[in-house]
Design a protein around this motif. Structure first.
Motif, PDB file in Angstrom:
ATOM      1  N   LEU A 132       4.455  -1.112  78.942  1.00 39.37           N
ATOM      2  CA  LEU A 132       4.489  -1.728  77.616  1.00 39.37           C
ATOM      3  C   LEU A 132       4.610  -0.658  76.534  1.00 39.37           C
ATOM      4  O   LEU A 132       5.416  -0.779  75.613  1.00 39.37           O
ATOM      5  N   LEU A 133       3.773   0.375  76.682  1.00 42.06           N
ATOM      6  CA  LEU A 133       3.829   1.445  75.686  1.00 42.06           C
ATOM      7  C   LEU A 133       5.197   2.117  75.705  1.00 42.06           C
ATOM      8  O   LEU A 133       5.765   2.433  74.664  1.00 42.06           O
ATOM      9  N   GLU A 136      11.791   2.079  71.890  1.00 39.83           N
ATOM     10  CA  GLU A 136      12.333   1.266  70.811  1.00 39.83           C
ATOM     11  C   GLU A 136      12.134   1.975  69.471  1.00 39.83           C
ATOM     12  O   GLU A 136      13.039   2.017  68.631  1.00 39.83           O
ATOM     13  N   THR A 137      10.954   2.530  69.285  1.00 43.92           N
ATOM     14  CA  THR A 137      10.673   3.241  68.041  1.00 43.92           C
ATOM     15  C   THR A 137      11.625   4.405  67.861  1.00 43.92           C
ATOM     16  O   THR A 137      12.190   4.607  66.779  1.00 43.92           O
ATOM     17  N   GLU A 141      15.161   3.138  67.061  1.00 41.84           N
ATOM     18  CA  GLU A 141      15.233   2.638  65.699  1.00 41.84           C
ATOM     19  C   GLU A 141      15.200   3.786  64.693  1.00 41.84           C
ATOM     20  O   GLU A 141      15.838   3.731  63.651  1.00 41.84           O
ATOM     21  N   VAL A 152       3.673  13.168  70.557  1.00 43.71           N
ATOM     22  CA  VAL A 152       3.208  12.495  71.764  1.00 43.71           C
ATOM     23  C   VAL A 152       4.193  11.415  72.211  1.00 43.71           C
ATOM     24  O   VAL A 152       4.305  11.110  73.393  1.00 43.71           O
ATOM     25  N   LEU A 153       4.966  10.861  71.294  1.00 45.77           N
ATOM     26  CA  LEU A 153       5.960   9.865  71.682  1.00 45.77           C
ATOM     27  C   LEU A 153       6.996  10.488  72.611  1.00 45.77           C
ATOM     28  O   LEU A 153       7.317   9.945  73.666  1.00 45.77           O
ATOM     29  N   HIS A 213       7.910  11.379  63.611  1.00 43.89           N
ATOM     30  CA  HIS A 213       7.030  10.719  64.568  1.00 43.89           C
ATOM     31  C   HIS A 213       6.237  11.747  65.356  1.00 43.89           C
ATOM     32  O   HIS A 213       6.680  12.873  65.569  1.00 43.89           O
ATOM     33  N   ARG A 236       8.064   0.887  76.402  1.00 39.38           N
ATOM     34  CA  ARG A 236       9.059   0.089  75.695  1.00 39.38           C
ATOM     35  C   ARG A 236       8.927   0.298  74.187  1.00 39.38           C
ATOM     36  O   ARG A 236       9.912   0.470  73.483  1.00 39.38           O
ATOM     37  N   HIS A 237       7.686   0.285  73.720  1.00 44.84           N
ATOM     38  CA  HIS A 237       7.452   0.486  72.294  1.00 44.84           C
ATOM     39  C   HIS A 237       7.943   1.852  71.839  1.00 44.84           C
ATOM     40  O   HIS A 237       8.585   1.999  70.800  1.00 44.84           O
ATOM     41  N   VAL A 238       7.624   2.856  72.620  1.00 48.52           N
ATOM     42  CA  VAL A 238       7.988   4.223  72.252  1.00 48.52           C
ATOM     43  C   VAL A 238       9.504   4.379  72.176  1.00 48.52           C
ATOM     44  O   VAL A 238      10.042   4.906  71.202  1.00 48.52           O
TER      45      VAL A 238
END
Lengths: 326, 326
Positions: free
Chosen positions: B63-64, B70-71, B74, B5-6, B2, B66-68
């Motif tokens: 929001l971002l 979670e990614t 996972e 930047v995450l 990944h 949470r996505h980051v």
DNA sequence: CGCCGGCGATGCCGAAATGGCAGCGTGCCG
DNA sequence: CGGCACGCTGCCATTTCGGCATCGCCGGCG
């Protein structure tokens, strides 16, 4: 934001070939190849089996693939969510549907939605019944507008509406005056049928088979539009839900006589969503809008049958049983 | 795999400062800063509010974020899954727990697990009761070993085991011969209590209050180890589940007399997992192992009370009600 | 009031990663 | 046997990324 290798990997898996994927991505195959090799090195496993005919994901590749696609889907959903913070709803809504709804109904609701939310894009695909489960589970699509089929596991019905599958014919057809029909009553009349069970899902297929009705298809086709014209010209009866033929019925060009077989008269169109899927704001709006539209058609769809049987009381009963959430 | 930047974004949010994050990441702050700026440009939104004292995520940033996260979670889970394809289980298992279990029980099971699966690493944290929900929901942890509390929403209990909260004392204490005790019976005897409701969750707190028992704490502390020594030296009674004091009870250094109050006698320790969380292979193994261990302690934990009350029949009934899956 | 320290943003430069091009070896198929 | 499509690799140009120094800003403190 996400590394290019995610897209590369996804495309390679989809195309089953590095060169094909590179071509679709408009990059050199060497670039794609090296990214895959680097990825395999990083994870310490081979992700693709190199065959003479391209590549195929290994077990590890399948696991990674799931993660990659999920990540990409979630990213898109999150972008839509962020965009909707600013007031304007945007993003792509991916819908799978019955082909009969694709012809009239979905174009209508998509157009209405587009007017309200110009930034929203739509991907609407007709799917073969055998692929419905996979199409919904893959995560590539937001929801489906389909016949309710409780054999699907892991898929929720967020709204459903009764629809009477019936016989479509010209007003001057001998059976056009009937309030309802059984399939056996149609024997002897020319019938136009869909090829290869398209549109007719398994429920209907068994119902048609169980009835023992030996319907004689005069015309077989896989094109709804072709069948529409053929029925209009009086060449036979077709069996459809009326939703795709609302205009013709309204204008009196065609008559829709519901079928009496319980499995068919009580069939339902529903909005099917993969369980646990998080929907993007435009997808939620679209589901609400479709639910509303289907509900507004409901009286029209169901009225021709039931009020005639139940004489006076409850003349135009609302029969939609929406379970859509706010 | 990944994009960097995450990680950058995640760290900046955690530290509330670009420079702090850059420091923790061992990169120049300018690099981190530019990545954030590029990200904001790409998404077309500001992700952080720049204050005088650092940065704070905006709504879009949340929001971002949470996505980051979670990614990333996972991704870790997927790597563990891939690694377990090769036979060797690896990955990190993140557990939150009661402090009393941290002292004896979890070290034991972690050690047993480490022997069987050397590649697995563990992160075991004690959490304040008020932070349990957040800690489980955040996605940072795999599961918790905690008192079952059905007030938690969105959290599943995959296994639970009865445990009798009771009074811990020296064998020469006047109450040591009792088969069970009520809190009121303890009035008058010196008591050692935990400060600030640590360990005692809300259920117990209310039970202690409702009983009206005016217990006189001679010693108050927030250290389990300190209280262990204090009880051993005969300075008072402590109220605990016996799991953290198994060794002392076995060796006869301490006596554990269950409390008769229904809310306490029937309290349960459970394995709590965030609903919809996908568990990594090592996490699943660890849950199974802890379940087994708790079950093997069950007879010992529960036996002192019930058989004495129910005379002859069902002398050593198994009372574990595991709902753990294979 | 002015200095200091911490903050984010920016210009500049070297290093590293990425992609494009051409070419290699290999197996399949007509 | 010769074309063909495949994955892979060496070489070079381009883009991106990170480190360093610096700027402008603001609050705290002497």
């Amino acid at each position: 934001m996400h590394a290019a290798v995610l897209r590369y990997f996804d495309h390679v898996a989809r195309h089953g070939s590095i060169r094909k994927a590179a071509d679709a991505l408009s990059v050199a195959s060497s670039a794609v190849n090296r990214q895959i090799l680097r990825l395999e090195d990083e994870l310490g496993v081979t992700l693709f089996e190199r065959g003479r005919q391209g590549v195929r994901p290994t077990a590890a590749g399948e696991l990674l693939l799931r993660h990659v696609r999920e990540t990409q889907n979630e990213y898109q959903r999150m972008r839509a969510e962020i965009a909707s913070l600013g007031g304007t709803v945007s993003g792509d809504v991916r819908i799978i549907s019955l082909e009969s709804l694709l012809v009239r109904f979905l174009p209508l609701v998509v157009q209405e939605m587009s007017v309200k939310h110009p930034q929203v894009t739509f991907t609407v695909l007709a799917v073969h019944p055998s692929e419905i489960s996979e199409a919904l589970r893959s995560g590539d699509n937001d929801f489906g507008v389909l016949f309710v089929d409780n054999r699907h596991r892991g898929i929720d019905v967020v709204a459903e509406f009764p629809t009477a599958v019936g016989a479509l014919m010209r007003p001057d057809h001998p059976l056009a005056g009937r309030k309802s029909l059984t399939l056996t009553e149609c024997v002897g009349h020319p019938v136009v049928m869909l090829q290869d069970r398209w549109l007719l899902d398994a429920i209907m297929a068994t119902e048609f088979a169980d009835s023992g009705a030996r319907l004689s298809p005069r015309i077989v086709s896989n094109s709804i539009e072709f069948m529409r014209q053929v029925i209009k010209s009086g060449l036979g009866i077709g069996f459809f839900t009326p939703v795709g033929f609302l205009e013709e019925v309204r204008r009196g060009e065609l008559v829709h006589v519901p079928l009496a077989e319980p499995g068919l008269a009580q069939s339902r169109i529903g909005i099917l969503v993969p369980r646990y899927r998080r929907l993007s704001p435009p997808a939620r709006l679209m589901i609400d809008h479709i639910s509303e539209r289907l509900r507004s058609f409901d009286d029209f769809l169901a009225a021709p049958v039931r009020p005639a049987l139940r004489s006076t009381s409850r003349p135009a009963q609302r029969r939609a049983k929406s379970r859509s959430k706010a």
